[in-house]
Design an enzyme around this catalytic site. Sequence first.
Site, PDB file in Angstrom:
ATOM      1  N   SER A  22       0.778  -1.052   0.088  1.00  0.00           N
ATOM      2  CA  SER A  22       0.195  -0.050   0.056  1.00  0.00           C
ATOM      3  C   SER A  22       0.900   1.401   0.100  1.00  0.00           C
ATOM      4  O   SER A  22       0.193   2.527   0.199  1.00  0.00           O
ATOM      5  CB  SER A  22      -0.893   0.112   1.190  1.00  0.00           C
ATOM      6  N   ASN A 109      -3.127  -2.011  12.688  1.00  0.00           N
ATOM      7  CA  ASN A 109      -4.610  -1.498  12.768  1.00  0.00           C
ATOM      8  C   ASN A 109      -4.679  -0.128  13.552  1.00  0.00           C
ATOM      9  O   ASN A 109      -5.501   0.628  12.854  1.00  0.00           O
ATOM     10  CB  ASN A 109      -5.643  -2.730  13.435  1.00  0.00           C
ATOM     11  N   THR A 154     -35.567  29.456 -13.940  1.00  0.00           N
ATOM     12  CA  THR A 154     -35.929  28.198 -13.165  1.00  0.00           C
ATOM     13  C   THR A 154     -36.092  27.578 -14.592  1.00  0.00           C
ATOM     14  O   THR A 154     -36.812  27.871 -15.672  1.00  0.00           O
ATOM     15  CB  THR A 154     -37.346  28.338 -12.492  1.00  0.00           C
ATOM     16  N   HIS A 155     -35.901  26.120 -14.599  1.00  0.00           N
ATOM     17  CA  HIS A 155     -36.018  25.155 -15.875  1.00  0.00           C
ATOM     18  C   HIS A 155     -35.261  25.701 -16.992  1.00  0.00           C
ATOM     19  O   HIS A 155     -35.727  25.524 -18.276  1.00  0.00           O
ATOM     20  CB  HIS A 155     -37.406  24.979 -16.287  1.00  0.00           C
ATOM     21  N   LYS A 282     -11.384  28.936 -31.322  1.00  0.00           N
ATOM     22  CA  LYS A 282     -12.107  28.542 -30.020  1.00  0.00           C
ATOM     23  C   LYS A 282     -11.095  28.891 -28.880  1.00  0.00           C
ATOM     24  O   LYS A 282     -10.350  29.350 -28.805  1.00  0.00           O
ATOM     25  CB  LYS A 282     -11.904  26.982 -30.011  1.00  0.00           C
ATOM     26  N   ASN A 284     -12.363  28.051 -25.026  1.00  0.00           N
ATOM     27  CA  ASN A 284     -13.133  26.879 -24.279  1.00  0.00           C
ATOM     28  C   ASN A 284     -13.070  27.270 -22.748  1.00  0.00           C
ATOM     29  O   ASN A 284     -12.019  27.147 -22.126  1.00  0.00           O
ATOM     30  CB  ASN A 284     -12.646  25.554 -24.513  1.00  0.00           C
ATOM     31  N   GLU A 289     -15.423  23.167 -17.142  1.00  0.00           N
ATOM     32  CA  GLU A 289     -15.762  21.719 -17.460  1.00  0.00           C
ATOM     33  C   GLU A 289     -15.245  20.502 -17.111  1.00  0.00           C
ATOM     34  O   GLU A 289     -15.826  19.639 -16.556  1.00  0.00           O
ATOM     35  CB  GLU A 289     -15.508  21.652 -19.205  1.00  0.00           C
ATOM     36  N   TYR A 316     -10.918  -5.479  12.048  1.00  0.00           N
ATOM     37  CA  TYR A 316      -9.865  -4.992  11.016  1.00  0.00           C
ATOM     38  C   TYR A 316     -10.104  -6.223   9.893  1.00  0.00           C
ATOM     39  O   TYR A 316     -10.055  -7.292  10.070  1.00  0.00           O
ATOM     40  CB  TYR A 316      -8.574  -4.608  11.227  1.00  0.00           C
ATOM     41  N   GLN A 321      -7.840  -1.685   3.651  1.00  0.00           N
ATOM     42  CA  GLN A 321      -6.742  -0.980   2.813  1.00  0.00           C
ATOM     43  C   GLN A 321      -7.093  -0.015   1.895  1.00  0.00           C
ATOM     44  O   GLN A 321      -6.434   0.789   1.181  1.00  0.00           O
ATOM     45  CB  GLN A 321      -5.636  -1.854   2.339  1.00  0.00           C
ATOM     46  N   LYS A 324      -7.895   4.122   1.367  1.00  0.00           N
ATOM     47  CA  LYS A 324      -7.221   5.390   1.334  1.00  0.00           C
ATOM     48  C   LYS A 324      -6.995   5.918  -0.329  1.00  0.00           C
ATOM     49  O   LYS A 324      -7.105   7.043  -0.247  1.00  0.00           O
ATOM     50  CB  LYS A 324      -5.723   4.836   1.537  1.00  0.00           C
TER      51      LYS A 324
END
Lengths: 458, 458, 458, 458
Positions: A22, A109, A154-155, A282, A284, A289, A316, A321, A324
């Site tokens: 790990s 642990n 709205t919408h 362009k 962008n 995004e 445990y 593991q 993480k």
Amino acid sequence: MPLWNSRFRKPLAESALKFSSSIDVDRRFYNEDIDGSKAHVQMLVKQKVISAADGKAILSALEAIRRDIASGKLTMHWRDEDVHTFIEEQLVKRVGERGKRLHTGRSRNDQIALDERLFLRREIEAITALTRKLQIAFLRQAERHKKTIVPGYTHLQRAQPILFAHHLLAYVSMLQRDRERFADCLKRVNRSPLGAAAFAGTSLPISRTQVAKALKFDGLVENSIDAVSDRDGLIEFIAACAITMMHLSRFAEEMILWSSHEFHFAHIDDAYATGSSLMPQKKNPDIPELVRGKSGRVFGSLVGLLTVMKGLPLAYNRDMQEDKVHLLDAVDTTSSSLALMTELLAHTIFDSGRFHDELEGDLSLATDIAEYLVAKGMPFRKAHQAAGKVVSACIDKECLLHELSMKEFKAISPLFEEDVFELFRPLNSIKRKISEGSTAPREVEKQIRSWGKLLRAR
Amino acid sequence: MPLWNSRFRKPLAESALKFSSSIDVDRRFYNEDIDGSKAHVQMLVKQKVISAADGKAILSALEAIRRDIASGKLTMHWRDEDVHTFIEEQLVKRVGERGKRLHTGRSRNDQIALDERLFLRREIEAITALTRKLQIAFLRQAERHKKTIVPGYTHLQRAQPILFAHHLLAYVSMLQRDRERFADCLKRVNRSPLGAAAFAGTSLPISRTQVAKALKFDGLVENSIDAVSDRDGLIEFIAACAITMMHLSRFAEEMILWSSHEFHFAHIDDAYATGSSLMPQKKNPDIPELVRGKSGRVFGSLVGLLTVMKGLPLAYNRDMQEDKVHLLDAVDTTSSSLALMTELLAHTIFDSGRFHDELEGDLSLATDIAEYLVAKGMPFRKAHQAAGKVVSACIDKECLLHELSMKEFKAISPLFEEDVFELFRPLNSIKRKISEGSTAPREVEKQIRSWGKLLRAR
Amino acid sequence: MPLWNSRFRKPLAESALKFSSSIDVDRRFYNEDIDGSKAHVQMLVKQKVISAADGKAILSALEAIRRDIASGKLTMHWRDEDVHTFIEEQLVKRVGERGKRLHTGRSRNDQIALDERLFLRREIEAITALTRKLQIAFLRQAERHKKTIVPGYTHLQRAQPILFAHHLLAYVSMLQRDRERFADCLKRVNRSPLGAAAFAGTSLPISRTQVAKALKFDGLVENSIDAVSDRDGLIEFIAACAITMMHLSRFAEEMILWSSHEFHFAHIDDAYATGSSLMPQKKNPDIPELVRGKSGRVFGSLVGLLTVMKGLPLAYNRDMQEDKVHLLDAVDTTSSSLALMTELLAHTIFDSGRFHDELEGDLSLATDIAEYLVAKGMPFRKAHQAAGKVVSACIDKECLLHELSMKEFKAISPLFEEDVFELFRPLNSIKRKISEGSTAPREVEKQIRSWGKLLRAR
Amino acid sequence: MPLWNSRFRKPLAESALKFSSSIDVDRRFYNEDIDGSKAHVQMLVKQKVISAADGKAILSALEAIRRDIASGKLTMHWRDEDVHTFIEEQLVKRVGERGKRLHTGRSRNDQIALDERLFLRREIEAITALTRKLQIAFLRQAERHKKTIVPGYTHLQRAQPILFAHHLLAYVSMLQRDRERFADCLKRVNRSPLGAAAFAGTSLPISRTQVAKALKFDGLVENSIDAVSDRDGLIEFIAACAITMMHLSRFAEEMILWSSHEFHFAHIDDAYATGSSLMPQKKNPDIPELVRGKSGRVFGSLVGLLTVMKGLPLAYNRDMQEDKVHLLDAVDTTSSSLALMTELLAHTIFDSGRFHDELEGDLSLATDIAEYLVAKGMPFRKAHQAAGKVVSACIDKECLLHELSMKEFKAISPLFEEDVFELFRPLNSIKRKISEGSTAPREVEKQIRSWGKLLRAR
């Protein structure tokens, strides 16, 4: 050589070691691991489990290891299994036999549970600070756009004119809830699991409370089984990140819309946009995004960790593991998204005059007509219908509200009088609002002031 | 310098470049990127868009770049933005002006779509091969345990005795469906998007078909807008991985159960287990635990990519850059999990005599009693009740089935005769099965033979 | 009284029965359950397990039960536990003792697996038909808009002019992949699990193949353990639904954008929009908004069922009862979303002249300038820069492309000649495209023809 | 007739109404809707927006409607669109024109936000109470099993002997965190959105504060845009439910394990188990299996709602109607799972003597050997190795710890003395523990006492 191989006849297969190592992930906890080991050793000395001299040697070696990792002198390899093993082995290399006393009364642990809580505590503080910075960026734009009138949607349909500041302040509120959620999560995270040992506690005279105090925890995760089998704090944290990212995705969507040719309201700075390898014209909105897309990453991590924990018996299990990778990805994604959206927002120019002409007499003032009639005594549901007729008349004639004649208004309801035409200036619509928290200039000003106090206080 | 900055007045902010750089992830596509560029250039030469000499120079430079990346001589940095930019810049460095012709008639939009499809095609083949290897590992254990009788479980309760081989073969079937799913996915993946350019196609005389053939695609993603806006293949692939990982998580759960003290049926090799840093006696089934946990990772990636794509207007949006992290994680997690489970299974010893004594006269033979009575003409629902009474009698007397007397059987139903006692040997129960695909030795043998033919054929 | 209580001393607690009853969900399988029981009984007769007379009585009673359920005469209550129990009990009520022979050689484990496969087979066919209808609706609009020029977007920025038909056909392609995916799923679904009994098979002389043929399956799920423990088909189906819904969410997003004041390109019929209870002028694109939102539902079901199956040991576990709620929700959500989007699309008017004037000389023609220069021999990368300079000049002068003078063009590159001005008509840009699958009228026409053949064939 | 159709020329299509109708779901909010309307009307009267007489008529009609819905006299149909429309139409039917004044100064946007918050507030309280009941059930079993020794597990391998009470108390701690999380969520939920109107506020003289007080909210969701566009509280709640369900899934897994033949530790009451329709001897742990499976449902709802909200521009969008199905399913699933697990646990008998003999001299006492040596001065890492050698010796000789001779111990380390044999009684191992929160009887007793005080206080 692993810490645990006393009873094994064969070494772990190479492939199995690589699969189970790990360290590529938990190396990021080396500072927390060393902080925890130091507090543990100091307690062991105080409790006379190890001698003061041994303690001192261990402490200074741990600091040296920390420096060497930080400087890049020491590097970790997947063969080192995990950060705990790596540091303990380094210690033994440097102080010999004495280093073998470090792991007294603890287990990996409780050690990893400790590292994660220390790490998360720090990251929650960092993310909270980043969230506050984004709130301030929103607040600044709100201050700049106290008088900017825009159509509220709205919408995605134009609904009623509002002050742009009012819209921006909605995000300040959303982010405030995010901060509260992180703070609430911290209460549960900021408790020490150390001393739970493997899960059953220990017969050695350790003091869990002492360690907890030294590491500035608010208390213990008392039950030792719970202490090592719990990952609630991580899940709760990732869930809070997911909500924050959802908020950011909404603002990102708006930035993308507002930057389009059709809305052309927001002008993203060239330093925060990119072009196309093929199409020369362009520009962008990449940052929003990407932020919008990255929400998927945090939603995925949330599902990932919930799945890991589903159906695991206590205490445990090695599955844990896999916590993480989800934690770290959520931390990194949320932090960087917050930071970039703050920069982007600060560098965006919103065209304050953009909608000015378009909203004069716009159908989105129809609600004002209905409320005007209600103020004259008409029940709301009928006023809504009368205003609907006004709208229909405009659609039929392809005209704006103020382009209807008084006669046409009277034909719909005799309650209409000359003052109806005052409604058709968007600013009037806004000024007529009086409810708490509304888009009325007074209410928006009030919000700006109170957020200013809260966010700029130190 | 980015490929796209013709119209920009300011460089991209450092923070924005770092945030938007994808090279840490897309570097893994460098081989595919070079393969695609080579095919593209060869077509451009054939179509006389560029000269043979320029083409030759570009081709040999691309091969040199590939070698330099492979050998580690060339390394990529986040400042290089993405793998396409990096390679194109390297090319221009090496062949000058001529390199600037490479990007003719294409865009990074169709280029990344191509790279991903080439990559995915290769990975699907690799994962299919790994799946087959795991099937073979199951088949081998099944061949070894054709006569091993174990309790079959439903609801984790002992249900009926079965041959262990039969149980193992269920996984061979599950994995076969996984392979079919990957193969079906490949049909849709193995089509060329190149030549869609940004999304609208191009006025230059390229030949999409020629490139598709050179790269051994089955055809084109015809519609050029679809070609750059589609990520279905990735989602479908990750969904297939999620099902495979779900299958592995089920076998992992069983390995963990069988390795427990209580079941003590499976003996994992020391080379595939680890111990505890605290508890000296521990031998833990880490590999299956990790595999079980890693299912969460792939489920999370699936959610992640679906979220990315949700609600995106056509054609390309930068959000889609977030596809790669999910794709690569699914590839790596599924591949390594398949490989390790194969090794683990091959190195596990199942104790063939473990359950032998325990199943003699066990209550899990009660179904045989019911079927015995049905064969003698009793309606099944009544036979079930009669067998239930036999079970209750055993529970009351705390005895096994064959420890009841003939008299006691007769009291429950006069249809019982001496031959009922033959039922209480687990092997008899198994041998009496006659339905297709059942645990009967003949049926299990048949399955083993047909899987052997299929899996060992070349 | 439950079918299984032979050995129990106490009835199931009321609360436990309510919690575990599945009839509110599995009642929807009553037709499939009866179809399956009929085929099972016919086989039992043929195999001489039950008499012809008993078989006949059971068959006609089953049909009567079906009629009574369909007419509402018979209703199910949660106390009835599940649809299998309900029907078997009804049968015994009607034909007495003979009905108790129905469950011979089968279990609810293989029975529910059968019902689900029969149900899913039918639903896959229905959804495939709905998908085809939506494709036809797209095709029709494409036929109507073969000449309609619209700006194509990437990053929601205007990118290059395209034919609207070309854009619509992208969805036809996407939906075609959806149909293929459902068809592939069906191959794996259309196999009979019946006869696996509880999981181990049976000692009674049933014929699985006979039942499979009668029910028109392509074959057996051979391994009996796999037959009852597998839910792959459901997950694969929901994953396919999730991709379909993702596609619909993309089109929904576009419909919402296009219906906005700012785009005002799509005019949704009044019959498919709603208003506001407060704002009289509102006309909201509710259908696409709901469809976009409902994507979440299917993504959630996918996660739900993967979670259910994660880590389950073989063979059947009660957790698996939780498959049906996810299956049914995915079926209903996807079917209704497909149907409504089809109606909506058929009733939407796209304004074919909307963008005509705006695109004349628009910067989105810049790519044509670059390709023009490439055709004259300039390397693409340099042509991109030259075209970028043209764009910059326009931005500086706030003018359109054709408003630059020849002199200004020449200053950027001597390769520019008078014919450059022909590029600035959007239709010319489109006509100049020549690549396969591009937006060129010829290519679009070709696509329309081939889809027409495929979709309208019978 | 819908509330909003003033400007529409056509009625909503039947299919569209059915698709968009939410009444099948939001009917569950009728009480909250009426409570909210009553508070709204009372405020309108106080503010003189409507007359006292009109107010009185409306209030008593609302109560009558509530009664009629409760008694089943009034039923809702999907044609009624939503619960708000249904109730307003009923009101107009009963009090005529006056009823048309109800909707003054509000919109369905703030109304549904209000209903959801009122509903959620009540459900949070109910779920908190159910969680407390489950804690008490755990506590009671802990009190019963203060002396029951069981093997504690990590990785499902026997690790160290513990008191069963200690294990049970881990769940009490987990559930306590769940309760805290719900309480924190409630702080954010318990604020009134009413008066935000559509999203911009209103020009009518309403008092938001007055309504908030009448409905016992802690304050307002101040910003009116935020008030209608926010669904954070629902997501946070479902996330909290997901963690609770994850906890329940873990205990469910343990109950299933413990009920197996191999563990035979837990005896589920016949009233909470079911049998098999085929296998007469079966007794299945259905309740915990279903609870384990139902975790998937809540994880799915969480994903579902996050997906709905991802990328939505402000303020209200119809997608948000899709929040309720996820909310209600999470409420129902979590509530019923908590209730059933409480009943199940209360009715389960754990066999207190089950592991007594098995643990004497068991290898899971090896940690005690290591700690024994540490207490005699050996560094822990060496002690771990020495204990590992003891374990290896036992494995080689196939004996228990106390079956080794003193000589054999001495050969491993001279520090071993006669008192080492005292370690091999499990109870001694437990009693020797001294760390806070450990499995030592004193520590467990302390936890029991403090939970007792907390949970039984009123």
